[in-house]
Design an enzyme around this catalytic site. Structure first.
Site, PDB file in Angstrom:
ATOM      1  N   ASP A 204       2.603   3.183   2.860  1.00 47.12           N
ATOM      2  CA  ASP A 204       1.555   4.186   2.663  1.00 47.12           C
ATOM      3  C   ASP A 204       2.124   5.516   2.170  1.00 47.12           C
ATOM      4  O   ASP A 204       1.770   5.970   1.095  1.00 47.12           O
ATOM      5  CB  ASP A 204       0.736   4.381   3.951  1.00 47.12           C
TER       6      ASP A 204
ATOM      7  N   HIS B 178       0.841  -1.203   0.000  1.00 48.05           N
ATOM      8  CA  HIS B 178       0.000   0.000   0.000  1.00 48.05           C
ATOM      9  C   HIS B 178       0.875   1.252   0.000  1.00 48.05           C
ATOM     10  O   HIS B 178       1.562   1.548   0.965  1.00 48.05           O
ATOM     11  CB  HIS B 178      -0.895  -0.001   1.242  1.00 48.05           C
TER      12      HIS B 178
ATOM     13  N   HIS C  46      -9.301   1.869   0.476  1.00 52.43           N
ATOM     14  CA  HIS C  46      -9.095   2.498   1.771  1.00 52.43           C
ATOM     15  C   HIS C  46     -10.404   2.288   2.517  1.00 52.43           C
ATOM     16  O   HIS C  46     -11.453   2.754   2.052  1.00 52.43           O
ATOM     17  CB  HIS C  46      -8.829   3.990   1.615  1.00 52.43           C
TER      18      HIS C  46
ATOM     19  N   GLN D 215      -9.762   9.686  -4.265  1.00 51.20           N
ATOM     20  CA  GLN D 215      -9.395  10.270  -2.963  1.00 51.20           C
ATOM     21  C   GLN D 215     -10.525  11.086  -2.324  1.00 51.20           C
ATOM     22  O   GLN D 215     -10.718  11.072  -1.116  1.00 51.20           O
ATOM     23  CB  GLN D 215      -8.161  11.171  -3.151  1.00 51.20           C
TER      24      GLN D 215
ATOM     25  N   HIS E 226       1.383   5.504  -1.917  1.00 55.71           N
ATOM     26  CA  HIS E 226       0.854   6.626  -2.715  1.00 55.71           C
ATOM     27  C   HIS E 226       2.021   7.285  -3.445  1.00 55.71           C
ATOM     28  O   HIS E 226       2.620   8.230  -2.944  1.00 55.71           O
ATOM     29  CB  HIS E 226       0.135   7.641  -1.827  1.00 55.71           C
TER      30      HIS E 226
ATOM     31  N   GLU F 214     -10.671   4.093   7.485  1.00 51.52           N
ATOM     32  CA  GLU F 214      -9.462   4.732   8.041  1.00 51.52           C
ATOM     33  C   GLU F 214      -9.917   5.866   8.954  1.00 51.52           C
ATOM     34  O   GLU F 214      -9.864   7.044   8.605  1.00 51.52           O
ATOM     35  CB  GLU F 214      -8.546   5.250   6.919  1.00 51.52           C
TER      36      GLU F 214
HETATM   37 FE   FE2 Z   1      -3.375   5.095   1.793  1.00 51.21          FE
END
Ligand code: FE2
Length: 426
Positions: free
Chosen positions: A310, A58, A211, A153, A60, A214
């Site tokens: 992440d 995972h 996701h 997002q 970005h 979270e």
């Molecule tokens: Fe993430």
């Protein structure tokens, strides 16, 4: 392609004195006392730990190495990070994203990290980041397996145009369907988004990685919906719930029902220890919750759990270096997985478990696998985590990509014998 013969390695399962023969980019033999064929490049592993490469489940990559642009995250919260990323997004240019991503891949390879699943934001109508990371994926293919997730997002339902953009991204070659149900406007819209995205993935034959939950809100239960639709649509083994931090705060009784449902549905879980421990619990005074999902309990139920980095130097996290041993180290602490079996499981979470989540083919240290591996200056997985061990050698398809000299410290202390000690490498 060169024939490489590695002599005398220790394997993650504890076997010592293992030789590994690689030909034409593949592992062809593993065992004790093998013979090196004439002309092979012989490397003496000196008993160090040989592992399949690290895998990040995972990440970005569209945001990485952007820390400080246009400002830093003052509150340290997830929500300010998302707002900050929203400020940065309109100013992004493709070349800069490519350059930062390539830079990060250099760091990753140097740390023995050769496969990364990265989410890429699809809420910018220009899809600049998608184009950039598709380009990077091609460019790094000889040394890193990059898997892309179409990540809305700002919410696939909450953000106008996000669903159309997500479909366009899949058409362009993005591999996996993403989502963010806890960021939709209501719990119901979150659940609707999970249904919609799972159906889209089923229609297109794509994996899912969302996701999911979270948040520190114990009532954020989208993972239940994700498990339900995975089961309903026959997507077992192809769906991943990332973060799942609300599970940390859930009622134990509810979790005793939820985890078996996840296991039944074959949903994978990804925890992001460095980020979960810094972003979660920010609304707490004391005690402050840890915010990481229930890693040992999920593993005990048979759920495949991987760890992700992440973020590295981005709106959410100002630290990081692409070192999955640092991720495993934090995961071990936060989950209190201090037993020998627990430490081994944390090593698995950054290697074999994450490889399973990504669906990597030919991953491992058995004949037939691609000759990808990392030689660590440690004698066991637990020691590798404890020392965040030096990467002595990183090999991809039988080619040596990285070589580092062993790290040692030379000590000259009054009243003590002069020593050179490799265990003081950190
Ligand atoms: Fe993430």
């Amino acid at each position: 392609m060169a024939t490489v013969f590695l002599r005398g390695a220790t394997l993650p399962d504890g076997r010592t004195g293992q030789d590994v023969l690689c030909e034409a980019g593949r592992i062809v033999a593993v065992g004790p006392a093998l013979s090196a064929p004439p002309g092979a490049e012989v490397i003496d592993a000196q008993g160090w730990l040989l592992s399949p490469p690290f895998v990040d489940a995972h990440f970005h990559m569209d945001a990485t190495l952007s820390h400080g642009l246009p400002r830093v995250n003052a509150s340290g919260t997830l929500l300010e990070g998302i707002a900050l990323w929203g400020e940065l997004k309109p100013t992004l240019v493709q070349d800069a994203i490519v350059e930062r991503a390539l830079q990060y891949c250099d760091w990753a390879v140097a740390k023995g990290l050769l496969a990364i699943r990265t989410h890429v934001d699809v809420c910018d109508d220009r899809l600049l980041a998608v184009e950039a990371l598709l380009q990077v994926k091609q460019q790094v293919r000889p040394y890193v397996d990059l898997q892309l997730v179409a990540f809305p997002q700002d919410g696939v339902l909450r953000s106008p145009g996000a669903l159309a953009n997500l479909k366009r991204a899949l058409d362009m070659g993005v591999d996996v369907v993403g989502g963010i149900p806890h960021f939709e406007r209501t719990m119901q819209e979150g659940a609707d988004s999970v249904k919609l995205l799972c159906e889209l993935a089923a229609e297109r034959g794509r994996p899912v990685d969302m996701h999911c939950d979270e948040t520190d809100d114990p009532m954020s239960r989208h993972i239940e919906t994700l498990a339900f639709h995975t089961h309903r649509l026959g997507l077992q083994g192809r769906v991943t719930g990332s973060h799942l931090t609300s599970m940390h705060s859930m009622d134990n009784y509810y979790v005793s029902k939820l985890i078996p449902l996840m296991a039944e549905a074959g949903v994978h879980a990804v925890a992001n220890p460095l980020i979960n421990i810094t972003l979660q619990g920010r609304h707490d005074s004391y005690p402050k919750r840890r915010g990481m999902t229930r890693v040992p309990e999920l593993m005990a139920a048979g759920v495949t759990v991987g760890f992700g980095h992440d973020c590295v130097m981005d709106p959410w996290y100002s630290l990081g270096s692409g070192d999955m041993l640092e991720v495993a180290h934090m995961g071990l602490h936060v989950a209190q997985m201090t037993s020998l079996a627990g430490q081994q499981a944390c090593f698995d979470a950054v290697t074999v478990n994450s490889a399973r989540i990504l669906g990597l083919q030919g991953y491992g240290l058995v004949p037939g696998c691609r000759a990808d591996f990392v030689l660590l200056q440690a004698r066991s997985p637990a020691e590798a985590i404890r020392l965040r061990a030096q990467r002595l050698l990183v090999v991809r398809a039988g080619e040596v990509l990285v070589r580092c000299a062993p790290a040692t410290a030379e000590l000259r202390l009054p009243g003590r014998p002069a020593t050179v000690d490799w265990t003081l490498q950190r």
